[in-house]
Enzyme design. Structure first.
Site, PDB file in Angstrom:
ATOM      1  N   PHE A   4      42.239  54.990  47.051  1.00  0.00           N
ATOM      2  CA  PHE A   4      42.468  53.587  47.383  1.00  0.00           C
ATOM      3  C   PHE A   4      42.770  53.496  48.874  1.00  0.00           C
ATOM      4  CE2 PHE A   4      43.799  49.860  44.565  1.00  0.00           C
ATOM      5  CZ  PHE A   4      42.789  50.053  43.666  1.00  0.00           C
ATOM      6  N   GLN A  50      49.656  38.921  51.766  1.00  0.00           N
ATOM      7  CA  GLN A  50      48.495  39.795  51.919  1.00  0.00           C
ATOM      8  C   GLN A  50      47.200  39.048  51.599  1.00  0.00           C
ATOM      9  OE1 GLN A  50      47.716  43.323  49.109  1.00  0.00           O
ATOM     10  NE2 GLN A  50      48.010  44.242  51.118  1.00  0.00           N
ATOM     11  N   HIS A  75      43.612  39.791  50.534  1.00  0.00           N
ATOM     12  CA  HIS A  75      42.778  40.889  50.027  1.00  0.00           C
ATOM     13  C   HIS A  75      41.394  40.713  50.621  1.00  0.00           C
ATOM     14  CE1 HIS A  75      40.741  43.682  47.410  1.00  0.00           C
ATOM     15  NE2 HIS A  75      41.891  44.029  46.872  1.00  0.00           N
ATOM     16  N   LEU A 124      39.363  38.330  42.224  1.00  0.00           N
ATOM     17  CA  LEU A 124      39.440  39.592  42.939  1.00  0.00           C
ATOM     18  C   LEU A 124      38.342  40.573  42.539  1.00  0.00           C
ATOM     19  CD1 LEU A 124      41.262  41.451  44.750  1.00  0.00           C
ATOM     20  CD2 LEU A 124      42.183  42.314  42.609  1.00  0.00           C
ATOM     21  N   GLU A 137      39.838  46.868  45.026  1.00  0.00           N
ATOM     22  CA  GLU A 137      39.616  47.897  46.028  1.00  0.00           C
ATOM     23  C   GLU A 137      38.996  49.152  45.392  1.00  0.00           C
ATOM     24  OE1 GLU A 137      42.823  47.813  48.885  1.00  0.00           O
ATOM     25  OE2 GLU A 137      43.085  49.953  48.552  1.00  0.00           O
ATOM     26  N   ARG A 184      44.569  47.075  53.740  1.00  0.00           N
ATOM     27  CA  ARG A 184      43.975  45.759  53.493  1.00  0.00           C
ATOM     28  C   ARG A 184      44.042  44.823  54.682  1.00  0.00           C
ATOM     29  NH1 ARG A 184      46.003  44.991  47.227  1.00  0.00           N
ATOM     30  NH2 ARG A 184      44.547  46.561  46.464  1.00  0.00           N
ATOM     31  N   HIS A 216      46.402  37.217  48.267  1.00  0.00           N
ATOM     32  CA  HIS A 216      46.473  38.094  47.112  1.00  0.00           C
ATOM     33  C   HIS A 216      47.893  38.457  46.715  1.00  0.00           C
ATOM     34  CE1 HIS A 216      45.264  41.172  44.325  1.00  0.00           C
ATOM     35  NE2 HIS A 216      45.775  42.148  45.035  1.00  0.00           N
ATOM     36  N   ARG A 255      51.236  45.546  51.865  1.00  0.00           N
ATOM     37  CA  ARG A 255      51.311  46.423  50.693  1.00  0.00           C
ATOM     38  C   ARG A 255      50.058  47.275  50.582  1.00  0.00           C
ATOM     39  NH1 ARG A 255      49.459  46.097  45.052  1.00  0.00           N
ATOM     40  NH2 ARG A 255      48.362  44.184  45.544  1.00  0.00           N
TER      41      ARG A 255
HETATM   42  C1  LIG Z   1      43.984  39.873  40.405  1.00  0.00           C
HETATM   43  C2  LIG Z   1      45.068  40.846  40.741  1.00  0.00           C
HETATM   44  C3  LIG Z   1      44.823  42.205  40.687  1.00  0.00           C
HETATM   45  C4  LIG Z   1      45.838  43.112  41.002  1.00  0.00           C
HETATM   46  N1  LIG Z   1      45.566  44.447  40.949  1.00  0.00           N
HETATM   47  C5  LIG Z   1      46.550  45.332  41.214  1.00  0.00           C
HETATM   48  C6  LIG Z   1      46.319  46.728  41.108  1.00  0.00           C
HETATM   49  O1  LIG Z   1      45.244  47.182  40.740  1.00  0.00           O
HETATM   50  N2  LIG Z   1      47.327  47.572  41.403  1.00  0.00           N
HETATM   51  C7  LIG Z   1      48.551  47.131  41.798  1.00  0.00           C
HETATM   52  O2  LIG Z   1      49.424  47.943  42.058  1.00  0.00           O
HETATM   53  N3  LIG Z   1      48.801  45.806  41.883  1.00  0.00           N
HETATM   54  C8  LIG Z   1      47.838  44.901  41.608  1.00  0.00           C
HETATM   55  N4  LIG Z   1      48.097  43.566  41.693  1.00  0.00           N
HETATM   56  C9  LIG Z   1      49.473  43.128  41.947  1.00  0.00           C
HETATM   57  C10 LIG Z   1      50.312  43.288  40.687  1.00  0.00           C
HETATM   58  O3  LIG Z   1      49.530  43.086  39.560  1.00  0.00           O
HETATM   59  C11 LIG Z   1      51.472  42.300  40.641  1.00  0.00           C
HETATM   60  O4  LIG Z   1      52.176  42.334  41.859  1.00  0.00           O
HETATM   61  C12 LIG Z   1      52.442  42.624  39.532  1.00  0.00           C
HETATM   62  O5  LIG Z   1      51.759  42.814  38.322  1.00  0.00           O
HETATM   63  C13 LIG Z   1      53.499  41.548  39.391  1.00  0.00           C
HETATM   64  O6  LIG Z   1      54.263  41.805  38.259  1.00  0.00           O
HETATM   65  P1  LIG Z   1      55.594  40.992  37.964  1.00  0.00           P
HETATM   66  O7  LIG Z   1      56.163  41.524  36.707  1.00  0.00           O
HETATM   67  O8  LIG Z   1      56.449  41.000  39.170  1.00  0.00           O
HETATM   68  O9  LIG Z   1      55.132  39.472  37.781  1.00  0.00           O
HETATM   69  P2  LIG Z   1      54.026  38.780  36.843  1.00  0.00           P
HETATM   70  O10 LIG Z   1      53.217  39.727  36.082  1.00  0.00           O
HETATM   71  O11 LIG Z   1      53.344  37.797  37.721  1.00  0.00           O
HETATM   72  O12 LIG Z   1      54.929  37.988  35.792  1.00  0.00           O
HETATM   73  C14 LIG Z   1      55.731  36.895  36.140  1.00  0.00           C
HETATM   74  C15 LIG Z   1      56.440  36.397  34.904  1.00  0.00           C
HETATM   75  O13 LIG Z   1      57.396  35.410  35.285  1.00  0.00           O
HETATM   76  C16 LIG Z   1      57.350  34.332  34.381  1.00  0.00           C
HETATM   77  N5  LIG Z   1      57.845  33.148  35.091  1.00  0.00           N
HETATM   78  C17 LIG Z   1      57.570  32.761  36.352  1.00  0.00           C
HETATM   79  N6  LIG Z   1      58.237  31.622  36.643  1.00  0.00           N
HETATM   80  C18 LIG Z   1      58.948  31.296  35.539  1.00  0.00           C
HETATM   81  C19 LIG Z   1      59.824  30.224  35.209  1.00  0.00           C
HETATM   82  N7  LIG Z   1      60.120  29.240  36.064  1.00  0.00           N
HETATM   83  N8  LIG Z   1      60.370  30.203  33.977  1.00  0.00           N
HETATM   84  C20 LIG Z   1      60.085  31.180  33.070  1.00  0.00           C
HETATM   85  N9  LIG Z   1      59.253  32.209  33.334  1.00  0.00           N
HETATM   86  C21 LIG Z   1      58.705  32.263  34.561  1.00  0.00           C
HETATM   87  C22 LIG Z   1      55.908  34.250  33.954  1.00  0.00           C
HETATM   88  O14 LIG Z   1      55.797  33.616  32.705  1.00  0.00           O
HETATM   89  C23 LIG Z   1      55.542  35.739  33.873  1.00  0.00           C
HETATM   90  O15 LIG Z   1      55.888  36.239  32.599  1.00  0.00           O
HETATM   91  C24 LIG Z   1      47.105  42.640  41.377  1.00  0.00           C
HETATM   92  C25 LIG Z   1      47.356  41.282  41.419  1.00  0.00           C
HETATM   93  C26 LIG Z   1      46.344  40.388  41.136  1.00  0.00           C
HETATM   94  C27 LIG Z   1      46.646  38.916  41.258  1.00  0.00           C
END
Ligand SMILES: Cc1cc2nc3c(=O)[nH]c(=O)nc-3n(C[C@H](O)[C@H](O)[C@H](O)COP(=O)(O)OP(=O)(O)OC[C@H]3O[C@@H](n4cnc5c(N)ncnc54)[C@H](O)[C@@H]3O)c2cc1C
Length: 598
Positions: free
Chosen positions: A125, A246, A248, A258, A261, A292, A359, A404
């Site tokens: 990556f 960031q 992407h 997306l 990468e 990135r 992103h 990142r």
């Molecule tokens: C398309 C895409 C591809 C990606 N690919 C990669 C990758 O290959 N490798 C990598 O390392 N990272 C990747 N990332 C980044 C990574 O996926 C995310 O940063 C990470 O999964 C975020 O996880 P999280 O648990 O912090 O939040 P999230 O998975 O976004 O979850 C947030 C949670 O908060 C809850 N929530 C939010 N606000 C409220 C509220 N007011 N009340 C109640 N609940 C709420 C939502 O319901 C949800 O359950 C990618 C991101 C995207 C967008």
């Protein structure tokens, strides 16, 4: 019991309430529920719809299954990738923990792709090197095809069901219950029933994900509205480094989804309208696998200098067809499908049109490496807000600094989800009882919803969707890949004018049951706060570092700007402060800033 027309509040008691059921929230919940604590997970969408599900490419760990590797090399790459703004103690902790936690995920059921010898498959990556070792590119990203986040999220959900975590699905967190500076719980709105719930807890963990939706084009799901940051600002606390978003390099042109990468990791590369593999000019060694920020800026320059493709010359092409249909369908099936669906392109035959797309939110709620939220009051950057924690993309530990590296976020959510769980367990040992809380603590949460549901004269309304679109357009236009003082100050003015219009907003649907217009209004309140602190932080930072690239200050300025931004909103205006970067790792020597070359 029916709440349909009342402001009655149902009161719940839990040891811990976690807002967010993405990878971070669920990994943390698992740690706590396995210890026998009564854990509530409050989530505005069904857990498996959290944005983690969309993560494609994979999760970094120095397993050394494909190339030689070491956590120290991973640490170095992450610090360099962060443009030296990452906190080195947290980065060391994350990179050291990575191999163990990948193996743990495997044992919990994540179906990682395999090598011929049965070990976990790892792909190269961006920004991964063996610069501290024998040189060359490292292959550090553990993947489940190109659906890694999906695999991790579903596994975490299943594990939580097994240990009896309590899920409150489609509940929207409205307000933090803060008493004498201590967090005592959360007020939430049950979207399906239209009812209020007070979750009293000895610890509250924000795991609410990113805020990519402040921009017009983004890879982020509609739910990524930065709610945790907004709740923190509303509690009078700060958010950190929000100017670093960031871009992407490879979102599908004009629509945003997306293209991971991993495509370039597997051998795909970018070409301009002249068919030139232009990354060779910008990053002679890493080429298309430079980090990135570097690749996004290169694409922006190609487009600006007239070498973009299409009638508007506003995108470049990602070439993959030379990899062959067999490899594409085995390793990148999701990409094949996305390109077909969103660009009408069969990538086994022709290149995919791409352009930089918002992103990832590098900033967020400031924490230490145990997930404890830091207040920084009176310049004390070790001052913990009792009872309040933050993890995942919505937090700022900060392991990503100004940029990142791909694959480090799935790692972060698992590492700090677990670390925070362990810290909360220590906290709970000191907290046998729920304290008495103010009998009126629910009022702010109820008022937040009633402001919308009980408004008068909805006829002269500005639409939520219209104001949101204007805000997103301002952010996209004035705070994009390249920034200047002139552009950003105009952007700040426009944004502040839009923020003033919030009070004129009205909603037309006054029903309590599944009122999606209400939820959009609440989310817009959150987005607007985050857009304002992002814009103010960006305008103030007079240097180029990581994702914050300025035409008028093209160099990184370590003398004046090797520091984190802390933004808060006081008396309806944004206030900025700064705090030092933690340059001292836990056990190894510090990596001092040097020129970043890929
Ligand atoms: C398309 C895409 C591809 C990606 N690919 C990669 C990758 O290959 N490798 C990598 O390392 N990272 C990747 N990332 C980044 C990574 O996926 C995310 O940063 C990470 O999964 C975020 O996880 P999280 O648990 O912090 O939040 P999230 O998975 O976004 O979850 C947030 C949670 O908060 C809850 N929530 C939010 N606000 C409220 C509220 N007011 N009340 C109640 N609940 C709420 C939502 O319901 C949800 O359950 C990618 C991101 C995207 C967008």
């Amino acid at each position: 019991m029916s709440y349909l027309s009342t402001d009655q509040v149902e009161h719940h008691f839990h040891d811990v309430v976690i807002v967010g059921a993405g990878g971070a929230g669920l990994r943390c919940a698992l740690q706590l529920a396995e210890e026998g604590y009564r854990v509530a997970v409050v989530t505005k969408v069904l857990p498996t719809r959290s944005h983690t599900v969309a993560a494609q490419g994979g999760m970094n760990a120095a397993l050394g299954n494909v190339t030689s590797d070491h956590w120290h090399w991973h640490m170095y790459d992450t610090i360099k990738g962060s443009d030296y703004l990452g906190d080195q103690d947290a980065i060391e902790y994350m990179c050291r923990a990575a191999p163990q936690l990948v193996k743990e995920l495997e044992h919990q059921g994540v179906p990682f792709s395999r090598l011929e010898n049965g070990k976990i498959y790892q792909r190269p990556f961006g920004g991964q090197s063996r610069e501290l070792g024998e040189g060359g590119q490292a292959s550090r990203t553990c993947a489940a095809a190109d659906r890694t986040g999906h695999a991790i999220l579903h596994t975490m959900y299943q594990q939580n069901l097994k240990v009896g975590t309590h899920f409150y699905e489609e509940f929207f967190a409205l307000d933090l219950i803060m008493e004498d500076g201590v967090c005592q719980g959360v007020m939430a709105w049950d979207i399906a029933q239209g009812a209020y719930h007070l979750f009293q807890a000895k610890a509250v963990i924000l795991a609410t994900g990113g805020a990519g939706r402040i921009f017009q084009t983004t890879t982020n799901a509609h739910i990524c509205t930065g709610d945790g940051g907004a709740l923190t600002l509303d509690a009078g606390l700060s958010v950190e480094d929000m100017e670093f978003f960031q871009f992407h390099p490879t979102g599908i042109a004009h629509v945003g989804p997306l293209i991971t990468e991993a495509v370039r990791g597997e051998g795909g590369y970018l070409i301009n309208a002249e068919g030139e593999r232009f990354m060779e000019r910008y990053a002679p060694t890493a080429k298309d696998l430079a980090s990135r920020d570097v690749v996004s800026r290169a694409i922006a320059i190609e487009i600006k200098e007239g070498r973009g493709c299409g009638s508007n010359k506003d995108y470049v092409l990602l070439k993959v067809d030379h990899l062959g249909a067999e490899l594409i369908l085995e390793k990148l099936p999701n990409i094949h499908e996305l390109a077909l669906r969103f660009a009408g392109v069969d990538c086994t035959q022709e290149p995919i049109p791409v352009q930089p797309t918002t992103h990832y939110t590098m900033g967020g709620v400031p924490t230490n490496r145990f997930g404890e939220v830091i207040d920084s009051k009176d310049g004390n950057h070790d001052l913990v807000v009792s009872g309040l924690y933050a993890i995942g993309e919505g937090a700022c530990v900060s392991v990503h600094g100004a940029n990142r590296l791909g694959g480090n976020s799935l790692l972060e959510i698992i590492v700090f989800g677990r670390a925070c769980g362990n810290q909360v367990i220590e906290h709970l040992k000191q907290q046998p009882y729920h304290p008495q809380i103010d009998a009126n603590c629910w009022q702010d949460g109820v008022a937040r919803v009633n402001r919308w549901l009980k408004q008068k004269d909805a006829s002269e309304s500005i639409k939520i969707s219209a104001l949101r679109a204007d805000m997103q357009k301002v952010m996209q236009t004035y705070f994009s890949v390249y920034r200047t003082h002139a552009m950003m100050s105009e952007g700040v003015q426009k944004l502040e004018a839009l923020a003033q219009q919030m009070s004129n907003l009205k909603i037309t649907d006054r029903n309590r049951i599944f009122n999606s217009e209400l939820i959009e209004a609440l989310e817009l309140e959150n987005l607007m706060d985050l857009a304002r602190v992002t814009a103010a932080g960006a305008l103030a930072r007079q240097e180029s570092r990581g994702a914050h690239a300025r035409d008028d200050y093209p160099e990184r300025d370590d003398t004046h700007w090797l520091k984190h931004t802390l933004a808060s909103i006081k008396d309806d205006s944004v206030t900025l402060q700064y705090k030092p970067v933690r340059m001292q790792p836990m056990t190894v020597a510090s990596f001092p800033p040097k020129k970043r070359v890929y």
